[in-house]
Design a protein around this motif. Structure first.
Motif, PDB file in Angstrom:
ATOM      1  N   PRO A 788       0.806  -1.232   0.000  1.00  0.00           N
ATOM      2  CA  PRO A 788       0.000   0.000   0.000  1.00  0.00           C
ATOM      3  C   PRO A 788       0.835   1.277   0.000  1.00  0.00           C
ATOM      4  CG  PRO A 788      -0.074  -1.070   2.145  1.00  0.00           C
ATOM      5  CD  PRO A 788       0.598  -2.030   1.227  1.00  0.00           C
ATOM      6  N   ALA A 789       2.054   1.216   0.510  1.00  0.00           N
ATOM      7  CA  ALA A 789       2.900   2.416   0.525  1.00  0.00           C
ATOM      8  C   ALA A 789       3.214   2.864  -0.900  1.00  0.00           C
ATOM      9  CB  ALA A 789       4.181   2.133   1.309  1.00  0.00           C
ATOM     10  N   GLN A 790       3.598   1.920  -1.744  1.00  0.00           N
ATOM     11  CA  GLN A 790       3.892   2.278  -3.129  1.00  0.00           C
ATOM     12  C   GLN A 790       2.622   2.705  -3.868  1.00  0.00           C
ATOM     13  OE1 GLN A 790       6.849   2.652  -4.568  1.00  0.00           O
ATOM     14  NE2 GLN A 790       5.768   3.377  -6.386  1.00  0.00           N
ATOM     15  N   ALA A 791       1.493   2.096  -3.521  1.00  0.00           N
ATOM     16  CA  ALA A 791       0.229   2.500  -4.132  1.00  0.00           C
ATOM     17  C   ALA A 791      -0.082   3.956  -3.801  1.00  0.00           C
ATOM     18  CB  ALA A 791      -0.905   1.588  -3.661  1.00  0.00           C
ATOM     19  N   ARG A 792       0.216   4.359  -2.539  1.00  0.00           N
ATOM     20  CA  ARG A 792      -0.030   5.758  -2.158  1.00  0.00           C
ATOM     21  C   ARG A 792       0.815   6.721  -2.994  1.00  0.00           C
ATOM     22  NH1 ARG A 792      -0.156   3.368   3.108  1.00  0.00           N
ATOM     23  NH2 ARG A 792      -2.221   3.598   4.070  1.00  0.00           N
ATOM     24  N   VAL A 793       2.033   6.332  -3.331  1.00  0.00           N
ATOM     25  CA  VAL A 793       2.895   7.196  -4.151  1.00  0.00           C
ATOM     26  C   VAL A 793       2.251   7.434  -5.506  1.00  0.00           C
ATOM     27  CG1 VAL A 793       5.132   7.354  -5.313  1.00  0.00           C
ATOM     28  CG2 VAL A 793       5.001   6.469  -2.962  1.00  0.00           C
ATOM     29  N   HIS A 794       1.796   6.357  -6.148  1.00  0.00           N
ATOM     30  CA  HIS A 794       1.140   6.495  -7.457  1.00  0.00           C
ATOM     31  C   HIS A 794      -0.124   7.346  -7.341  1.00  0.00           C
ATOM     32  CE1 HIS A 794       3.697   3.885  -9.802  1.00  0.00           C
ATOM     33  NE2 HIS A 794       3.554   2.880  -8.958  1.00  0.00           N
ATOM     34  N   LEU A 795      -0.918   7.102  -6.302  1.00  0.00           N
ATOM     35  CA  LEU A 795      -2.188   7.814  -6.168  1.00  0.00           C
ATOM     36  C   LEU A 795      -1.966   9.302  -5.922  1.00  0.00           C
ATOM     37  CD1 LEU A 795      -4.175   5.160  -4.093  1.00  0.00           C
ATOM     38  CD2 LEU A 795      -4.498   5.765  -6.504  1.00  0.00           C
ATOM     39  N   ALA A 796      -0.936   9.647  -5.195  1.00  0.00           N
ATOM     40  CA  ALA A 796      -0.640  11.063  -4.964  1.00  0.00           C
ATOM     41  C   ALA A 796      -0.300  11.765  -6.275  1.00  0.00           C
ATOM     42  CB  ALA A 796       0.510  11.202  -3.965  1.00  0.00           C
ATOM     43  N   GLN A 797       0.462  11.092  -7.133  1.00  0.00           N
ATOM     44  CA  GLN A 797       0.803  11.683  -8.434  1.00  0.00           C
ATOM     45  C   GLN A 797      -0.444  11.877  -9.293  1.00  0.00           C
ATOM     46  OE1 GLN A 797       3.622   8.774  -9.804  1.00  0.00           O
ATOM     47  NE2 GLN A 797       5.378   9.766  -8.823  1.00  0.00           N
ATOM     48  N   ILE A 798      -1.334  10.881  -9.259  1.00  0.00           N
ATOM     49  CA  ILE A 798      -2.546  10.989 -10.075  1.00  0.00           C
ATOM     50  C   ILE A 798      -3.459  12.084  -9.544  1.00  0.00           C
ATOM     51  CG2 ILE A 798      -4.517   9.723 -10.997  1.00  0.00           C
ATOM     52  CD1 ILE A 798      -2.899   7.134 -10.396  1.00  0.00           C
ATOM     53  N   GLU A 799      -3.533  12.218  -8.221  1.00  0.00           N
ATOM     54  CA  GLU A 799      -4.369  13.283  -7.645  1.00  0.00           C
ATOM     55  C   GLU A 799      -3.950  14.653  -8.170  1.00  0.00           C
ATOM     56  OE1 GLU A 799      -6.103  13.318  -3.445  1.00  0.00           O
ATOM     57  OE2 GLU A 799      -4.359  11.998  -3.261  1.00  0.00           O
ATOM     58  N   ARG A 800      -2.633  14.874  -8.241  1.00  0.00           N
ATOM     59  CA  ARG A 800      -2.163  16.176  -8.750  1.00  0.00           C
ATOM     60  C   ARG A 800      -2.582  16.361 -10.204  1.00  0.00           C
ATOM     61  NH1 ARG A 800       2.298  14.781  -5.424  1.00  0.00           N
ATOM     62  NH2 ARG A 800       3.454  13.870  -7.178  1.00  0.00           N
ATOM     63  N   ALA A 801      -2.505  15.303 -10.999  1.00  0.00           N
ATOM     64  CA  ALA A 801      -2.910  15.397 -12.400  1.00  0.00           C
ATOM     65  C   ALA A 801      -4.404  15.655 -12.522  1.00  0.00           C
ATOM     66  CB  ALA A 801      -2.525  14.110 -13.145  1.00  0.00           C
ATOM     67  N   ILE A 802      -5.192  15.036 -11.647  1.00  0.00           N
ATOM     68  CA  ILE A 802      -6.652  15.217 -11.686  1.00  0.00           C
ATOM     69  C   ILE A 802      -7.020  16.673 -11.435  1.00  0.00           C
ATOM     70  CG2 ILE A 802      -8.779  14.711 -10.431  1.00  0.00           C
ATOM     71  CD1 ILE A 802      -7.824  11.852 -10.110  1.00  0.00           C
ATOM     72  N   ASP A 803      -6.324  17.305 -10.516  1.00  0.00           N
ATOM     73  CA  ASP A 803      -6.630  18.703 -10.198  1.00  0.00           C
ATOM     74  C   ASP A 803      -6.449  19.610 -11.407  1.00  0.00           C
ATOM     75  OD1 ASP A 803      -7.332  18.134  -7.612  1.00  0.00           O
ATOM     76  OD2 ASP A 803      -5.345  18.557  -6.778  1.00  0.00           O
ATOM     77  N   ASP A 804      -5.522  19.237 -12.314  1.00  0.00           N
ATOM     78  CA  ASP A 804      -5.245  20.078 -13.483  1.00  0.00           C
ATOM     79  C   ASP A 804      -6.127  19.741 -14.689  1.00  0.00           C
ATOM     80  OD1 ASP A 804      -3.226  21.328 -12.075  1.00  0.00           O
ATOM     81  OD2 ASP A 804      -1.660  19.949 -12.783  1.00  0.00           O
ATOM     82  N   MET A 805      -6.943  18.695 -14.566  1.00  0.00           N
ATOM     83  CA  MET A 805      -7.763  18.278 -15.712  1.00  0.00           C
ATOM     84  C   MET A 805      -8.992  19.156 -15.858  1.00  0.00           C
ATOM     85  SD  MET A 805      -7.758  14.104 -15.424  1.00  0.00           S
ATOM     86  CE  MET A 805      -8.825  13.927 -16.876  1.00  0.00           C
ATOM     87  N   PRO A 806      -9.440  19.429 -17.118  1.00  0.00           N
ATOM     88  CA  PRO A 806     -10.718  20.129 -17.314  1.00  0.00           C
ATOM     89  C   PRO A 806     -11.856  19.302 -16.729  1.00  0.00           C
ATOM     90  CG  PRO A 806      -9.475  19.962 -19.377  1.00  0.00           C
ATOM     91  CD  PRO A 806      -8.784  19.083 -18.390  1.00  0.00           C
TER      92      PRO A 806
END
Length: 971
Positions: A788-806
């Motif tokens: 789950p620790a590595q999963a959190r790393v990926h999810l944090a990166q995706i969250e930042r990308a989601i914020d920038d999406m239209p």
């Protein structure tokens, strides 16, 4: 078989090497004996004969020889073995096995047809006739020195004109199609936008499996009017009429490749030149002498000795009859096998004949207004004269007037009898190409023509246009960049059309920098060509404007569209000009939705002209403005309106572009019945373009959503087989996307190792959305592997990308998926925040299926926090909205019920619900849920009660547990 019989005649015999194949009696005749073949084996032989040197995959052979029949794989191996035996031991190597792929037929010689004996005897008798000259009207000269030494000796008087040696029949391996003479340089100025904006267009041309009929070799012909200085109209008009009538016939004969001129550097013997002239007859005020000088490679100078000179005497009042007679004789001399062909008679009054000649000359000089005026005068006076209507059809299409073009083609077709069969074939293909309702028919006909006659550039251009419209730009590009045609020898108009089409193709493929460079080069070339090229200049300027506005970094520039409008106006294309100005207004308005008065006027004009492409594009553009503004209901309404227009037009390419838009909406709102119906329509036919994959991906998505993993995999496999048939490579963009989808399926099944390989391919996608999706898949794999620790790393990166999406459907899909994964790593607050940003907007937009997934996620978070009452309330609401066949949603709801029973302390109900859910997971091949349920049973201590053995616990998916949902979150 999937193709018509390839026989050139009922009694024809095909010859390859020392083997003769009797098509009537379906037998193979070898020097050492003969063998009759069963139907399927003979059909298999015909497929090999049709395409020697081509890799035939096993799947393709099953589809072509056993269409619609379920047969064992061994049937094909047995048939190939028997076919080799029928060919004989010395020839069994002709069929080469390609390990794990299929077979290649490699005969020692090309396939040819043996003439029917009666025809052969007639040919021999003609060759034995003495050479005679008709002294009164023909002068025969010795063959020119450039004739090949081994060319057959043919008499020059009554016999055939000497022709260069015919090359062996080309292997029918190319794909092709035709833009006939009646078509304009650009059929629709709107097409560029449709091809750039469409998700994927449709209905690609279907290739036939027939062996190309054995026909005479290609004839290159140049028709020139003799330079007679300051000739008056009395001699100029008859020559122009003869040129018009002869050229019309030659263009309808598929083996004729017409050239406008012969460069002196080509030398003699390279092609046939026909020089036309006319002169008064001395002593006869009304007498007229029409002359055709036929030679190989001459320049047209009267001092060049011809191989043959044909003369026809007539009068000015009887001009049509003289022209008709001489054109017949010229065709017979150039093409002896056409000597007995029957054509419509040329029967025009003298004044109308001259106007038809004037229309032909105006078209050649690119004086389009005069060409239309003269053609309209001819058609008005002689309503049944087909060539005038064909000319008007071409002119109508140049101005985007599809309805007028169809009307003229209909009138022309009624007046064209009799005609040689091949000429009728080309005319019918031309008519089908213009009619949006007959595009599939046109695709089949033109593909067959271009494959049979690969030297005809007009066929290749039309085939490429159809391939592009049907969603296969790479095939169109390969066709136009192939080596079968020397484009430097083609007329300038045809070369320009090719350049415009290639620019369209690279723009569609997304290479906007190359598209801009090519368009600028074409524009510079057109600038030197004069006023007759205004329409082409307008088309190039339109391309440049679209390229500019297709790049997000560019500032809107309405002036670019205004420049195109000015060129269209100069060319007389009022609809094209109005459309370009509409795009200029759109550039000024930006993204604000709302129909303006000018838009309504343009729509009405497009509808009146029968131009559905412009009307549907306007509706589609307006729809996407509403989408971007968040008005998703209005977006769907406008798409449905556009589809109604496309359906009324019968244009399948327009229909399919809109069907894909609406299919995506059906999937998002959960209308599975409508989605499945659209997939069935989009998957029709035997085409092999990229649209096949997109329909398959939606199909796989629906199967996966319903828990049918095997059918999801099968849908993707079928599409891949079709896209890679006959050794074609899978386009990289599709290969990467396919890896992403298959990785998703692997994770549902619990096959993490396979999923990891797919994820590695997926993360190299060109599309940012797919790269982000690869991170989601990686996070899921991490969780299943217990990291789950590595999963959190990926999810944090995706969250930042989601914020920038239209904000839109892509954003909401990401939110729903990532929030569910955050809950599984016990990041409940972050998950709840994400749901809160999107749930209400999804509901307002009508995407109830997405909203239902988010509500289930909130119910899971409530259960994980111990708020069972709130969880049940939210879950009950979600269950009312979730489709009963949506397994991926129902499994989550059933899991919540199971956990609720567990916390309620009801062991009997818990075990019953566990058993039911476990059985359903097993039926759906849901490996992850099976692992989660078995982990829960062991942790809760009822594993033996439900028949699980503790010592059989699998650690293949150590992270597949329900601890995050069933335990106290404070732990």
């Amino acid at each position: 078989m999937t193709a018509p019989s390839p026989v050139p005649g009922d009694g024809a015999i095909l010859v390859v090497g020392d083997v003769r194949i009797d098509l009537r009696y379906r037998r193979v005749m070898r020097p050492e004996g003969q063998a009759e073949l069963p139907q399927r084996m003979f059909d298999l032989l015909l497929v090999f004969l049709a395409e020697p040197g081509v890799l035939h995959t096993r799947d393709t052979l099953f589809e072509r020889v056993w269409p619609g029949v379920v047969v064992e794989d061994s049937n094909l191996s047995q048939s190939v073995w028997m076919l080799r035996k029928a060919l004989g031991e010395p020839r069994k190597h002709w069929i080469r096995t390609v390990s794990k792929r299929g077979y290649v037929f490699e005969p020692p010689t090309p396939v040819r047809a043996e003439p029917i004996p009666a025809l052969q005897a007639d040919t021999d008798e003609r060759r034995r006739e003495p050479a005679t000259a008709q002294a009164t009207d023909e002068v025969a000269n010795p063959p020119i020195s450039g004739k090949a030494d081994d060319a057959p000796d043919m008499p020059v008087g009554d016999g055939a004109v000497p022709m260069p040696d015919a090359p062996p029949p080309a292997r029918p391996r190319r794909r092709g199609d035709t833009i006939p003479a009646i078509l304009p340089v650009l059929a629709l100025v709107a097409m560029w936008a449709l091809l750039l904006a469409a998700v994927l267009p449709s209905t690609p041309p279907r290739q036939t499996d027939a062996i190309a009929p054995v026909l005479p070799a290609t004839r290159e012909v140049v028709v020139l009017q003799a330079d007679t200085g300051e000739a008056d109209d009395a001699t100029r008009a008859p020559v122009a009429l003869l040129d018009a009538w002869l050229s019309w016939k030659l263009d309808l004969l598929p083996e004729v490749v017409r050239r406008d001129a012969l460069p002196r550097s080509q030398g003699p013997g390279t092609r046939w030149v026909v020089v036309l002239s006319a002169e008064p007859i001395a002593g006869s005020p009304d007498g007229l002498l029409l002359r055709a000088r036929i030679g190989q490679g001459g320049s047209g100078d009267r001092r060049d000795p011809p191989d043959l000179e044909l003369i026809e005497r007539g009068t000015h009042d009887g001009l049509s009859a003289a022209v008709d007679a001489l054109s017949q004789r010229i065709v017979a001399r150039l093409l002896p096998h056409r000597a007995d062909a029957r054509w419509p008679a040329l029967s025009l009054p003298p004044d109308i004949a001259r106007r038809h000649a004037a229309a032909f000359e105006a078209r050649r000089e690119r004086d389009w207004a005069r060409a239309r005026s003269e053609a309209e005068a001819v058609a008005s006076a002689m309503p049944t004269f087909a060539p005038a209507h064909l000319a008007l059809a071409e002119l109508s299409l140049r101005h985007n007037r599809t309805r007028d073009a169809l009307s003229h083609i209909g009138m022309a077709r009624r007046g064209l009898a009799p005609l040689p069969a091949d000429a009728l074939r080309i005319l019918d293909a031309q008519a089908a190409l213009v009619d949006p309702r007959r595009q599939p028919e046109a695709a089949r006909a033109l593909a067959d023509l271009s494959r049979t006659f690969p030297a005809r550039a007009d066929f290749a251009l039309a085939h490429a246009r159809l391939l592009l419209r049907s969603g296969d730009p790479r095939a169109a590009q390969a066709l136009l960049q192939g080596t079968a045609i020397d484009w430097t020898l083609e007329p300038q108009e045809r070369r320009i059309r090719r350049q415009l089409l290639l620019t369209e193709i690279v723009g569609t493929l997304g290479d906007l920098d190359t598209a801009r460079t090519q368009a600028q080069q074409t524009l510079a070339q057109l600038a030197r060509l004069g006023p007759g090229w205004a329409l082409e200049r307008g088309s190039v300027r339109m391309q440049l404007a679209r390229v500019h506005h297709g790049q997000a970094s560019q500032t809107p520039s309405p002036a670019l569209f205004e420049l195109a409008a000015g060129e269209f106006e100069a060319a007389g294309d009022t609809l094209g000009a109005r459309y370009a100005r509409y795009l200029a207004d759109e550039a000024r308005r930006g993204v604000a939705p709302g129909e303006t008065p000018s838009m309504r006027v343009l729509r009405e004009e497009a509808r009146s002209a029968g131009n559905a492409a412009i009307e549907t594009e306007m509706l589609r553009r307006e729809a996407f403005k509403h989408y971007n503004a968040g008005s998703h209901g209005e977006y769907r309404r406008l798409l449905r309106d556009a589809l109604e227009v496309a359906n009324a037009s019968g244009d399948t390419a327009l229909q399919d572009a809109l069907e894909f838009d609406l299919l995506n909406q059906d999937v998002l709102v959960g209308n599975h019945a409508s989605a499945k119906a659209r997939i069935a329509r989009l998957s029709r036919g035997t085409h092999t373009d990229e649209r096949v994959y997109w329909a398959a991906e939606f199909d796989a998505m629906l199967h996966l959503r319903g828990g049918d993993v095997a059918s999801a995999q099968a849908a993707l496999a079928r599409a891949e087989r079709r896209l890679t048939a006959q050794g074609r490579a899978l386009p990289r963009t599709i290969a990467v996307r396919l890896a992403c989808v298959r990785g998703d399926i692997d994770l549902v099944r619990g096959d993490v190792a396979s999923a990891r390989r797919r994820i590695d391919a997926c993360r190299h996608a060109e599309e940012g959305y797919l790269r982000q999706w690869s991170q989601i898949l990686a996070a899921q794999a991490d969780l299943l592997e217990g990291d789950p620790a590595q999963a959190r790393v990926h999810l944090a990166q995706i969250e930042r990308a989601i914020d920038d999406m239209p904000r839109g459907t892509d954003h909401w899909i990401m939110v729903e998926t990532v929030a569910a994964l955050l809950a599984r790593v016990r990041e409940y607050d972050r998950a709840e925040r994400l749901y809160g940003t999107a749930l209400q907007r999804c509901e307002d937009a009508g995407y109830e299926l997405l909203a239902t997934g988010m509500r289930i996620g909130l119910a899971e978070i409530a259960m994980a926090r111990g708020d069972r009452a709130r969880s049940r309330a939210i879950a009950d609401e979600a269950r009312r909205q979730a489709p009963s066949d949506a397994w991926l949603l129902q499994r989550r709801l059933d899991t919540l019920d199971l956990i609720d029973s567990l916390h309620a302390g009801d062991p009997a109900q818990t075990r019953a619900r566990w058993s039911q859910l476990h059985e359903r997971a097993r039926r759906h091949d849901d490996g992850v849920l099976l692992a989660e349920l078995e982990s829960l049973a062991r942790e809760a201590g009822f594993d033996e009660a439900v028949g699980l053995r503790r010592d059989a616990a699998s650690r293949a998916l150590p992270g597949a547990t329900l601890d995050w949902l069933s335990t106290d979150p404070s732990r």
